[in-house]
Enzyme design. Structure first.
Site, PDB file in Angstrom:
ATOM      1  N   LYS A  73      -1.901  99.366  11.194  1.00  0.00           N
ATOM      2  CA  LYS A  73      -0.698 100.032   9.790  1.00  0.00           C
ATOM      3  C   LYS A  73       0.439 100.389  10.367  1.00  0.00           C
ATOM      4  O   LYS A  73       1.048 100.309  11.612  1.00  0.00           O
ATOM      5  CB  LYS A  73      -1.287 102.223   9.917  1.00  0.00           C
ATOM      6  CG  LYS A  73      -1.266 102.398   9.397  1.00  0.00           C
ATOM      7  CD  LYS A  73      -1.355 103.990   9.878  1.00  0.00           C
ATOM      8  CE  LYS A  73      -1.120 105.155   8.414  1.00  0.00           C
ATOM      9  NZ  LYS A  73      -1.685 106.411   9.220  1.00  0.00           N
ATOM     10  N   SER A 148      -3.260 108.426   4.804  1.00  0.00           N
ATOM     11  CA  SER A 148      -2.464 107.941   4.162  1.00  0.00           C
ATOM     12  C   SER A 148      -2.325 106.597   4.733  1.00  0.00           C
ATOM     13  O   SER A 148      -1.901 105.637   5.252  1.00  0.00           O
ATOM     14  CB  SER A 148      -1.336 108.588   5.668  1.00  0.00           C
ATOM     15  OG  SER A 148      -0.897 108.342   7.307  1.00  0.00           O
ATOM     16  N   SER A 172      -6.234 110.985   7.923  1.00  0.00           N
ATOM     17  CA  SER A 172      -5.596 109.615   7.714  1.00  0.00           C
ATOM     18  C   SER A 172      -6.805 108.576   7.643  1.00  0.00           C
ATOM     19  O   SER A 172      -6.155 107.089   6.682  1.00  0.00           O
ATOM     20  CB  SER A 172      -4.538 109.148   7.657  1.00  0.00           C
ATOM     21  OG  SER A 172      -3.684 110.111   7.274  1.00  0.00           O
TER      22      SER A 172
HETATM   23  N1  GLN Z   1      -3.795 113.418   4.689  1.00  0.00           N
HETATM   24  C1  GLN Z   1      -3.462 114.739   5.450  1.00  0.00           C
HETATM   25  C2  GLN Z   1      -2.104 114.784   5.495  1.00  0.00           C
HETATM   26  O1  GLN Z   1      -0.709 114.756   4.190  1.00  0.00           O
HETATM   27  C3  GLN Z   1      -3.448 113.705   6.776  1.00  0.00           C
HETATM   28  C4  GLN Z   1      -2.282 113.208   7.358  1.00  0.00           C
HETATM   29  C5  GLN Z   1      -2.754 112.258   8.044  1.00  0.00           C
HETATM   30  O2  GLN Z   1      -3.973 112.431   9.184  1.00  0.00           O
HETATM   31  N2  GLN Z   1      -2.433 110.914   8.843  1.00  0.00           N
HETATM   32  O3  GLN Z   1      -0.813 115.577   6.651  1.00  0.00           O
END
Ligand code: GLN
Length: 482
Positions: A73, A148, A172
Protein backbone atom coordinates in the site's frame (compact mmCIF):
# COMPACT_ATOMS: atom_id res chain seq x y z
CA UNK A 1 -0.01 -20.73 -3.25
CA UNK A 2 3.24 -19.39 -1.76
CA UNK A 3 4.35 -22.86 -0.73
CA UNK A 4 3.73 -24.24 -4.22
CA UNK A 5 5.66 -21.39 -5.83
CA UNK A 6 8.44 -21.87 -3.30
CA UNK A 7 8.72 -25.57 -4.19
CA UNK A 8 8.80 -24.71 -7.90
CA UNK A 9 11.57 -22.19 -7.32
CA UNK A 10 13.55 -24.61 -5.20
CA UNK A 11 13.17 -27.44 -7.71
CA UNK A 12 14.10 -25.12 -10.55
CA UNK A 13 10.77 -25.66 -12.30
CA UNK A 14 10.51 -21.90 -12.52
CA UNK A 15 12.72 -18.90 -11.79
CA UNK A 16 12.11 -15.81 -9.72
CA UNK A 17 12.60 -13.69 -12.81
CA UNK A 18 10.00 -15.53 -14.85
CA UNK A 19 7.63 -15.35 -11.91
CA UNK A 20 8.17 -11.59 -11.63
CA UNK A 21 7.78 -11.21 -15.40
CA UNK A 22 4.50 -13.08 -15.41
CA UNK A 23 3.08 -10.83 -12.68
CA UNK A 24 4.38 -7.70 -14.41
CA UNK A 25 2.73 -8.88 -17.62
CA UNK A 26 -0.53 -9.46 -15.79
CA UNK A 27 -0.33 -5.93 -14.36
CA UNK A 28 0.35 -4.49 -17.82
CA UNK A 29 -2.66 -6.35 -19.17
CA UNK A 30 -5.15 -5.84 -16.37
CA UNK A 31 -4.25 -2.76 -14.41
CA UNK A 32 -5.31 -0.21 -17.01
CA UNK A 33 -8.82 -1.46 -16.27
CA UNK A 34 -8.61 -2.29 -12.54
CA UNK A 35 -6.40 0.55 -11.32
CA UNK A 36 -4.89 -1.27 -8.35
CA UNK A 37 -1.41 0.23 -8.63
CA UNK A 38 -0.18 3.78 -8.24
CA UNK A 39 3.30 2.79 -9.24
CA UNK A 40 4.87 -0.32 -10.75
CA UNK A 41 8.50 -0.98 -9.88
CA UNK A 42 9.40 -3.25 -12.78
CA UNK A 43 13.15 -2.68 -12.93
CA UNK A 44 13.67 -3.01 -9.19
CA UNK A 45 11.53 -6.15 -9.14
CA UNK A 46 13.57 -7.72 -11.94
CA UNK A 47 16.81 -6.87 -10.19
CA UNK A 48 15.68 -8.41 -6.91
CA UNK A 49 14.39 -11.49 -8.71
CA UNK A 50 17.73 -11.95 -10.46
CA UNK A 51 19.42 -11.88 -7.07
CA UNK A 52 17.16 -14.66 -5.80
CA UNK A 53 17.85 -16.72 -8.93
CA UNK A 54 21.56 -16.33 -8.36
CA UNK A 55 21.16 -17.63 -4.84
CA UNK A 56 19.24 -20.64 -6.09
CA UNK A 57 21.83 -21.26 -8.80
CA UNK A 58 24.52 -21.28 -6.10
CA UNK A 59 22.62 -23.95 -4.24
CA UNK A 60 21.77 -21.69 -1.30
CA UNK A 61 18.58 -22.38 0.61
CA UNK A 62 15.80 -19.87 0.18
CA UNK A 63 13.06 -18.79 2.59
CA UNK A 64 9.35 -19.16 1.93
CA UNK A 65 8.87 -15.59 0.73
CA UNK A 66 12.03 -15.48 -1.31
CA UNK A 67 11.28 -14.63 -4.94
CA UNK A 68 7.55 -14.23 -4.23
CA UNK A 69 6.03 -11.15 -5.92
CA UNK A 70 3.98 -8.88 -3.67
CA UNK A 71 2.69 -5.32 -3.51
CA UNK A 72 2.52 -2.69 -0.79
CA UNK A 73 0.00 0.00 0.00
CA UNK A 74 1.31 3.44 -0.84
CA UNK A 75 1.45 4.58 2.78
CA UNK A 76 4.56 2.53 3.56
CA UNK A 77 7.86 4.31 3.05
CA UNK A 78 10.29 2.80 0.57
CA UNK A 79 13.66 4.46 0.30
CA UNK A 80 14.07 6.47 -2.87
CA UNK A 81 10.51 5.80 -3.95
CA UNK A 82 7.59 8.15 -4.16
CA UNK A 83 5.18 7.49 -1.32
CA UNK A 84 1.91 9.43 -1.58
CA UNK A 85 -0.58 7.89 0.88
CA UNK A 86 -3.08 8.60 -1.89
CA UNK A 87 -2.83 12.33 -1.24
CA UNK A 88 -1.92 15.30 -3.39
CA UNK A 89 -0.03 16.79 -0.48
CA UNK A 90 2.57 14.03 -0.81
CA UNK A 91 2.59 14.08 -4.60
CA UNK A 92 6.33 14.78 -4.75
CA UNK A 93 7.37 13.02 -1.57
CA UNK A 94 10.24 10.55 -1.96
CA UNK A 95 10.80 8.50 1.17
CA UNK A 96 14.33 8.84 2.57
CA UNK A 97 14.24 5.48 4.34
CA UNK A 98 12.58 2.07 4.35
CA UNK A 99 9.71 1.32 6.70
CA UNK A 100 10.57 -1.62 8.95
CA UNK A 101 7.94 -3.70 7.16
CA UNK A 102 9.68 -3.01 3.83
CA UNK A 103 13.03 -3.90 5.33
CA UNK A 104 11.55 -7.15 6.62
CA UNK A 105 10.16 -7.96 3.17
CA UNK A 106 13.52 -7.26 1.61
CA UNK A 107 15.30 -9.42 4.18
CA UNK A 108 12.79 -12.18 3.46
CA UNK A 109 13.67 -11.86 -0.24
CA UNK A 110 10.17 -10.91 -1.38
CA UNK A 111 9.88 -9.10 -4.71
CA UNK A 112 8.06 -5.78 -4.43
CA UNK A 113 6.12 -5.19 -7.64
CA UNK A 114 4.78 -1.76 -6.78
CA UNK A 115 2.73 0.55 -4.60
CA UNK A 116 -1.02 0.25 -4.47
CA UNK A 117 -3.87 2.73 -4.51
CA UNK A 118 -5.70 3.74 -1.36
CA UNK A 119 -8.14 6.21 0.11
CA UNK A 120 -6.36 9.44 0.94
CA UNK A 121 -4.37 8.88 4.16
CA UNK A 122 -6.32 5.63 4.56
CA UNK A 123 -9.57 7.45 5.29
CA UNK A 124 -12.45 5.74 3.60
CA UNK A 125 -14.12 2.45 2.78
CA UNK A 126 -14.12 2.49 -1.01
CA UNK A 127 -10.76 3.86 -2.25
CA UNK A 128 -12.80 6.62 -3.90
CA UNK A 129 -11.04 9.28 -1.83
CA UNK A 130 -7.69 8.58 -3.52
CA UNK A 131 -6.38 11.76 -5.12
CA UNK A 132 -5.05 9.71 -8.03
CA UNK A 133 -7.31 7.09 -9.50
CA UNK A 134 -10.29 4.84 -9.14
CA UNK A 135 -9.75 1.18 -8.29
CA UNK A 136 -12.35 -1.26 -9.60
CA UNK A 137 -13.51 -4.40 -7.89
CA UNK A 138 -12.37 -7.37 -10.01
CA UNK A 139 -15.57 -9.25 -9.06
CA UNK A 140 -17.64 -6.49 -10.69
CA UNK A 141 -15.85 -3.50 -12.22
CA UNK A 142 -18.91 -1.31 -11.61
CA UNK A 143 -18.31 -1.62 -7.91
CA UNK A 144 -15.76 -0.36 -5.41
CA UNK A 145 -13.07 -2.70 -4.07
CA UNK A 146 -13.67 -1.45 -0.52
CA UNK A 147 -11.12 0.58 1.35
CA UNK A 148 -8.99 2.04 2.37
CA UNK A 149 -6.55 -0.61 1.09
CA UNK A 150 -8.61 -1.17 -2.06
CA UNK A 151 -5.62 -1.30 -4.41
CA UNK A 152 -3.94 -4.07 -2.43
CA UNK A 153 -7.14 -6.12 -2.24
CA UNK A 154 -7.86 -5.72 -5.95
CA UNK A 155 -4.26 -6.55 -6.92
CA UNK A 156 -4.42 -9.88 -5.09
CA UNK A 157 -7.97 -10.67 -6.20
CA UNK A 158 -7.06 -10.09 -9.83
CA UNK A 159 -3.82 -12.08 -9.82
CA UNK A 160 -1.59 -9.00 -10.03
CA UNK A 161 0.34 -9.95 -6.87
CA UNK A 162 0.71 -13.11 -4.82
CA UNK A 163 0.29 -11.08 -1.66
CA UNK A 164 -0.12 -7.42 -0.79
CA UNK A 165 0.24 -5.41 2.36
CA UNK A 166 -2.42 -3.10 3.69
CA UNK A 167 -2.96 -1.09 6.83
CA UNK A 168 -6.01 -1.41 9.05
CA UNK A 169 -7.13 1.34 11.40
CA UNK A 170 -10.81 0.52 11.52
CA UNK A 171 -11.23 -2.22 8.93
CA UNK A 172 -9.12 -1.15 5.96
CA UNK A 173 -7.67 -4.62 5.41
CA UNK A 174 -10.68 -6.72 6.31
CA UNK A 175 -13.47 -4.82 4.55
CA UNK A 176 -11.74 -4.68 1.13
CA UNK A 177 -10.76 -8.34 1.57
CA UNK A 178 -14.44 -9.09 2.08
CA UNK A 179 -15.50 -7.03 -0.96
CA UNK A 180 -12.88 -8.56 -3.25
CA UNK A 181 -13.11 -12.18 -2.10
CA UNK A 182 -9.63 -12.59 -0.64
CA UNK A 183 -8.11 -13.18 2.80
CA UNK A 184 -7.18 -10.10 4.87
CA UNK A 185 -5.44 -10.24 8.24
CA UNK A 186 -5.17 -7.50 10.84
CA UNK A 187 -2.67 -8.74 13.40
CA UNK A 188 -2.77 -7.90 17.12
CA UNK A 189 -1.85 -4.29 17.82
CA UNK A 190 1.90 -4.38 18.37
CA UNK A 191 2.60 -7.52 16.32
CA UNK A 192 3.97 -5.73 13.28
CA UNK A 193 6.09 -2.60 13.33
CA UNK A 194 4.48 0.65 12.19
CA UNK A 195 7.78 2.45 11.78
CA UNK A 196 7.68 4.07 8.36
CA UNK A 197 3.95 3.60 7.93
CA UNK A 198 2.43 7.03 7.32
CA UNK A 199 0.35 7.29 10.46
CA UNK A 200 -3.41 7.71 10.42
CA UNK A 201 -4.43 6.98 14.02
CA UNK A 202 -1.44 5.57 15.85
CA UNK A 203 -3.26 3.71 18.62
CA UNK A 204 -5.33 1.81 16.03
CA UNK A 205 -3.10 1.36 12.95
CA UNK A 206 -1.71 -2.06 12.15
CA UNK A 207 -0.13 -3.53 9.00
CA UNK A 208 -1.18 -6.89 7.63
CA UNK A 209 -1.39 -9.02 4.46
CA UNK A 210 -3.93 -9.71 1.73
CA UNK A 211 -3.58 -13.17 0.19
CA UNK A 212 -5.64 -15.74 -1.65
CA UNK A 213 -5.27 -18.38 1.06
CA UNK A 214 -5.10 -18.39 4.84
CA UNK A 215 -1.80 -20.25 4.72
CA UNK A 216 -0.27 -17.46 2.65
CA UNK A 217 -1.43 -14.88 5.20
CA UNK A 218 0.20 -16.99 7.92
CA UNK A 219 3.47 -17.11 5.97
CA UNK A 220 3.56 -13.35 5.35
CA UNK A 221 2.85 -12.71 9.04
CA UNK A 222 5.59 -15.14 10.12
CA UNK A 223 8.08 -13.26 7.96
CA UNK A 224 7.13 -9.77 9.10
CA UNK A 225 6.23 -9.71 12.81
CA UNK A 226 8.28 -9.05 15.91
CA UNK A 227 9.98 -6.43 18.04
CA UNK A 228 11.33 -3.28 16.45
CA UNK A 229 13.32 -0.78 18.49
CA UNK A 230 11.90 1.95 16.23
CA UNK A 231 8.32 1.21 17.32
CA UNK A 232 7.91 1.01 21.08
CA UNK A 233 4.50 -0.61 20.78
CA UNK A 234 5.89 -3.74 19.13
CA UNK A 235 6.03 -6.97 21.09
CA UNK A 236 8.91 -9.40 21.25
CA UNK A 237 8.61 -12.23 18.73
CA UNK A 238 7.37 -15.48 20.23
CA UNK A 239 9.24 -17.32 17.51
CA UNK A 240 6.13 -18.85 16.01
CA UNK A 241 5.77 -19.80 12.37
CA UNK A 242 2.05 -19.45 12.01
CA UNK A 243 1.80 -21.70 8.96
CA UNK A 244 2.86 -24.61 11.17
CA UNK A 245 -0.42 -24.55 13.08
CA UNK A 246 -2.87 -25.06 10.23
CA UNK A 247 -3.97 -28.57 11.11
CA UNK A 248 -7.52 -28.24 9.85
CA UNK A 249 -8.66 -29.53 13.23
CA UNK A 250 -10.82 -27.16 15.25
CA UNK A 251 -12.76 -29.75 17.24
CA UNK A 252 -13.70 -28.45 20.65
CA UNK A 253 -12.89 -24.82 19.89
CA UNK A 254 -15.52 -22.44 21.20
CA UNK A 255 -16.77 -19.84 18.74
CA UNK A 256 -18.91 -16.98 20.03
CA UNK A 257 -21.51 -15.19 17.94
CA UNK A 258 -22.13 -11.71 19.32
CA UNK A 259 -25.86 -11.16 19.44
CA UNK A 260 -25.42 -7.39 19.07
CA UNK A 261 -23.90 -7.87 15.61
CA UNK A 262 -26.88 -9.68 14.19
CA UNK A 263 -29.52 -7.13 15.00
CA UNK A 264 -32.50 -6.26 12.84
CA UNK A 265 -30.65 -3.94 10.48
CA UNK A 266 -28.58 -6.74 8.93
CA UNK A 267 -29.28 -7.57 5.29
CA UNK A 268 -31.16 -10.89 5.21
CA UNK A 269 -28.95 -12.23 2.43
CA UNK A 270 -25.81 -11.53 4.46
CA UNK A 271 -27.46 -13.17 7.44
CA UNK A 272 -28.22 -16.33 5.51
CA UNK A 273 -24.67 -16.69 4.14
CA UNK A 274 -23.40 -16.09 7.68
CA UNK A 275 -25.76 -18.68 9.18
CA UNK A 276 -24.51 -21.27 6.70
CA UNK A 277 -20.92 -20.45 7.66
CA UNK A 278 -21.78 -20.93 11.33
CA UNK A 279 -23.15 -24.38 10.45
CA UNK A 280 -19.91 -25.20 8.66
CA UNK A 281 -17.93 -24.38 11.78
CA UNK A 282 -20.32 -26.52 13.79
CA UNK A 283 -19.89 -29.45 11.43
CA UNK A 284 -16.11 -29.10 11.84
CA UNK A 285 -16.60 -29.83 15.52
CA UNK A 286 -16.51 -26.30 16.91
CA UNK A 287 -18.87 -25.44 19.72
CA UNK A 288 -21.03 -22.44 18.82
CA UNK A 289 -22.23 -20.11 21.58
CA UNK A 290 -24.16 -16.90 21.58
CA UNK A 291 -22.23 -14.22 23.42
CA UNK A 292 -22.66 -10.56 24.24
CA UNK A 293 -20.34 -7.65 23.54
CA UNK A 294 -22.57 -5.18 25.36
CA UNK A 295 -20.72 -2.02 24.41
CA UNK A 296 -20.62 -2.75 20.67
CA UNK A 297 -23.15 -0.07 19.92
CA UNK A 298 -20.65 2.54 21.06
CA UNK A 299 -17.79 1.24 18.94
CA UNK A 300 -18.42 3.34 15.85
CA UNK A 301 -19.09 6.61 17.75
CA UNK A 302 -16.00 6.03 19.89
CA UNK A 303 -13.94 5.25 16.79
CA UNK A 304 -15.15 8.46 15.14
CA UNK A 305 -13.90 10.46 18.14
CA UNK A 306 -10.57 8.77 18.83
CA UNK A 307 -9.54 8.25 15.21
CA UNK A 308 -10.07 11.90 14.08
CA UNK A 309 -8.35 13.15 17.24
CA UNK A 310 -5.24 11.18 16.37
CA UNK A 311 -5.60 12.10 12.70
CA UNK A 312 -5.65 15.82 13.48
CA UNK A 313 -2.49 15.47 15.48
CA UNK A 314 -0.66 13.12 13.08
CA UNK A 315 -1.46 15.16 9.99
CA UNK A 316 -0.23 18.42 11.52
CA UNK A 317 3.19 17.59 10.09
CA UNK A 318 1.98 18.13 6.53
CA UNK A 319 2.42 21.87 6.53
CA UNK A 320 4.09 22.82 3.26
CA UNK A 321 7.45 23.10 5.00
CA UNK A 322 8.57 19.73 6.24
CA UNK A 323 7.01 17.18 3.91
CA UNK A 324 5.65 17.01 0.41
CA UNK A 325 4.22 19.79 -1.69
CA UNK A 326 4.16 23.45 -0.82
CA UNK A 327 2.32 26.37 -2.36
CA UNK A 328 5.56 28.24 -1.83
CA UNK A 329 7.60 26.06 -4.16
CA UNK A 330 8.29 28.95 -6.51
CA UNK A 331 6.49 27.27 -9.41
CA UNK A 332 4.04 28.95 -11.74
CA UNK A 333 1.29 26.75 -10.37
CA UNK A 334 0.81 28.74 -7.20
CA UNK A 335 0.66 32.41 -6.44
CA UNK A 336 2.91 31.82 -3.43
CA UNK A 337 2.28 32.95 0.10
CA UNK A 338 3.62 35.93 1.94
CA UNK A 339 3.64 34.56 5.42
CA UNK A 340 4.39 31.28 7.11
CA UNK A 341 0.81 30.97 8.26
CA UNK A 342 -0.45 31.44 4.71
CA UNK A 343 1.94 28.76 3.52
CA UNK A 344 0.48 26.34 6.05
CA UNK A 345 -3.10 27.23 5.30
CA UNK A 346 -2.87 27.36 1.52
CA UNK A 347 -0.82 24.19 1.25
CA UNK A 348 -3.22 22.24 3.43
CA UNK A 349 -6.21 23.72 1.68
CA UNK A 350 -4.88 22.71 -1.72
CA UNK A 351 -3.21 19.45 -0.74
CA UNK A 352 -5.85 17.72 1.38
CA UNK A 353 -9.11 16.32 0.07
CA UNK A 354 -12.53 16.81 1.66
CA UNK A 355 -12.60 13.68 3.80
CA UNK A 356 -9.19 14.39 5.27
CA UNK A 357 -10.17 17.98 6.05
CA UNK A 358 -13.39 16.84 7.64
CA UNK A 359 -11.56 14.51 10.00
CA UNK A 360 -8.88 17.06 10.88
CA UNK A 361 -11.63 19.50 11.82
CA UNK A 362 -13.54 16.91 13.82
CA UNK A 363 -10.40 15.86 15.67
CA UNK A 364 -9.28 19.40 16.34
CA UNK A 365 -12.69 20.04 17.83
CA UNK A 366 -12.73 16.96 20.06
CA UNK A 367 -9.25 17.75 21.35
CA UNK A 368 -9.84 21.42 21.99
CA UNK A 369 -10.04 22.89 25.47
CA UNK A 370 -13.47 22.45 26.92
CA UNK A 371 -14.40 19.57 24.63
CA UNK A 372 -11.50 17.30 25.44
CA UNK A 373 -13.15 15.93 28.58
CA UNK A 374 -16.59 15.72 27.04
CA UNK A 375 -15.49 13.84 23.93
CA UNK A 376 -11.96 12.53 23.80
CA UNK A 377 -11.57 11.52 27.41
CA UNK A 378 -15.01 10.00 27.57
CA UNK A 379 -14.36 8.07 24.36
CA UNK A 380 -11.17 6.69 25.89
CA UNK A 381 -13.14 5.42 28.86
CA UNK A 382 -15.72 3.75 26.65
CA UNK A 383 -12.89 2.28 24.60
CA UNK A 384 -11.75 0.57 27.76
CA UNK A 385 -15.23 -0.86 28.29
CA UNK A 386 -15.17 -2.18 24.74
CA UNK A 387 -11.83 -3.82 25.39
CA UNK A 388 -13.25 -5.35 28.54
CA UNK A 389 -16.13 -6.84 26.59
CA UNK A 390 -13.47 -8.91 24.85
CA UNK A 391 -11.70 -9.83 28.08
CA UNK A 392 -15.05 -11.17 29.31
CA UNK A 393 -15.98 -12.85 26.03
CA UNK A 394 -12.65 -14.65 25.84
CA UNK A 395 -13.29 -16.23 29.23
CA UNK A 396 -16.12 -18.08 27.57
CA UNK A 397 -15.05 -18.59 23.97
CA UNK A 398 -11.83 -18.85 21.93
CA UNK A 399 -13.01 -16.82 18.96
CA UNK A 400 -15.67 -14.34 17.96
CA UNK A 401 -17.32 -14.76 14.56
CA UNK A 402 -19.40 -12.26 12.56
CA UNK A 403 -19.80 -11.01 9.01
CA UNK A 404 -16.89 -8.69 8.10
CA UNK A 405 -19.16 -6.00 6.72
CA UNK A 406 -22.93 -5.51 6.69
CA UNK A 407 -23.10 -5.71 2.89
CA UNK A 408 -21.27 -6.73 -0.27
CA UNK A 409 -19.37 -4.29 -2.50
CA UNK A 410 -21.44 -1.26 -3.46
CA UNK A 411 -21.44 0.77 -6.66
CA UNK A 412 -19.19 3.76 -7.31
CA UNK A 413 -20.73 6.92 -5.96
CA UNK A 414 -23.36 5.06 -3.93
CA UNK A 415 -22.17 6.51 -0.65
CA UNK A 416 -20.60 9.71 -1.81
CA UNK A 417 -23.41 11.77 -0.32
CA UNK A 418 -24.08 9.36 2.48
CA UNK A 419 -21.18 9.68 4.88
CA UNK A 420 -22.87 7.81 7.69
CA UNK A 421 -23.57 4.98 5.25
CA UNK A 422 -19.88 4.95 4.35
CA UNK A 423 -18.87 4.94 8.03
CA UNK A 424 -21.35 2.13 8.75
CA UNK A 425 -19.29 -0.11 6.47
CA UNK A 426 -16.91 -0.49 9.43
CA UNK A 427 -19.49 -1.36 12.03
CA UNK A 428 -18.15 -4.88 12.64
CA UNK A 429 -14.49 -4.13 12.13
CA UNK A 430 -13.63 -1.09 14.29
CA UNK A 431 -14.04 -2.99 17.56
CA UNK A 432 -10.98 -5.16 16.86
CA UNK A 433 -8.88 -2.00 16.43
CA UNK A 434 -10.29 -0.35 19.53
CA UNK A 435 -9.62 -3.50 21.56
CA UNK A 436 -6.34 -4.33 19.77
CA UNK A 437 -7.28 -7.97 19.12
CA UNK A 438 -6.25 -9.80 15.93
CA UNK A 439 -8.92 -10.31 13.28
CA UNK A 440 -9.16 -11.93 9.89
CA UNK A 441 -11.58 -11.71 7.00
CA UNK A 442 -11.87 -14.78 4.80
CA UNK A 443 -14.22 -15.59 1.90
CA UNK A 444 -17.36 -17.08 3.45
CA UNK A 445 -19.74 -17.12 0.49
CA UNK A 446 -21.34 -14.95 -2.16
CA UNK A 447 -24.42 -12.86 -2.55
CA UNK A 448 -26.14 -12.50 -5.90
CA UNK A 449 -26.93 -8.97 -7.00
CA UNK A 450 -27.96 -8.00 -10.53
CA UNK A 451 -26.77 -11.33 -11.83
CA UNK A 452 -23.30 -11.01 -10.31
CA UNK A 453 -21.93 -13.15 -7.52
CA UNK A 454 -20.40 -10.74 -5.06
CA UNK A 455 -17.97 -12.02 -2.42
CA UNK A 456 -18.77 -11.81 1.27
CA UNK A 457 -16.22 -12.17 4.01
CA UNK A 458 -16.55 -13.70 7.46
CA UNK A 459 -14.61 -12.13 10.29
CA UNK A 460 -12.98 -14.04 13.12
CA UNK A 461 -11.44 -12.26 16.09
CA UNK A 462 -9.21 -13.97 18.66
CA UNK A 463 -7.41 -13.27 21.93
CA UNK A 464 -4.52 -10.83 21.93
CA UNK A 465 -1.52 -12.43 20.19
CA UNK A 466 -3.43 -15.61 19.40
CA UNK A 467 -3.09 -15.39 15.61
CA UNK A 468 -2.30 -19.07 15.78
CA UNK A 469 -5.89 -20.05 16.67
CA UNK A 470 -7.28 -17.32 14.43
CA UNK A 471 -5.46 -18.63 11.37
CA UNK A 472 -6.06 -22.28 12.21
CA UNK A 473 -9.81 -21.67 12.37
CA UNK A 474 -10.03 -19.65 9.15
CA UNK A 475 -7.87 -22.25 7.42
CA UNK A 476 -10.12 -25.10 8.61
CA UNK A 477 -13.08 -23.26 7.08
CA UNK A 478 -11.19 -22.68 3.84
CA UNK A 479 -10.31 -26.38 3.64
CA UNK A 480 -14.01 -27.24 3.55
CA UNK A 481 -14.19 -25.38 0.20
CA UNK A 482 -11.98 -27.95 -1.45
N1 GLN B 1 -12.99 2.94 6.72
C1 GLN B 1 -12.45 3.34 7.99
C2 GLN B 1 -12.23 4.81 7.99
O1 GLN B 1 -12.58 5.42 7.06
C3 GLN B 1 -11.22 2.58 8.29
C4 GLN B 1 -10.01 3.14 7.69
C5 GLN B 1 -8.79 2.33 7.95
O2 GLN B 1 -8.85 1.25 8.55
N2 GLN B 1 -7.67 2.86 7.56
O3 GLN B 1 -11.74 5.37 8.93
Amino acid sequence: MIRTLHEQLKNKETTAISLAESYLARIAERDPEIGAYLMVLGDEARKEAARVDLKIAHGETIGLLEGIPGAVKDNMCMEGTRTTAGSKILDNYVAPYDATIIRRLREAGAIILGKTNMDEFAMGSSTESSAYRQTKNPADPERVPGGSSGGSAAAVADGMAVFALGSDTGGSIRQPASFCGVVGLKPTYGRVSRYGLIAMASSLDQIGPFTTTVEDAAIVLSETYGYDPMDVTTAESDGKRFEDFLSGDIRGLKIGIPKEYLSDGLDERVRSVFTEAVERFRSLGAEIREISLPHSKYALPVYYIIMPSEVSSNLARFDGIRFGMSVNDGSERFAGSDTLLETYLDTRDYGFGDEVKRRIMLGTYTLSAGYYDAYYKKAQKVRDLIRHDFVDAFQEVDLVFSPTAPEAAFRFGAKQDDLIGMYLSDIYTVTANLAGVPAISFPMGTLNEDGKDLPLGGQLMARWFDEETLLRTADAFEKTNQ
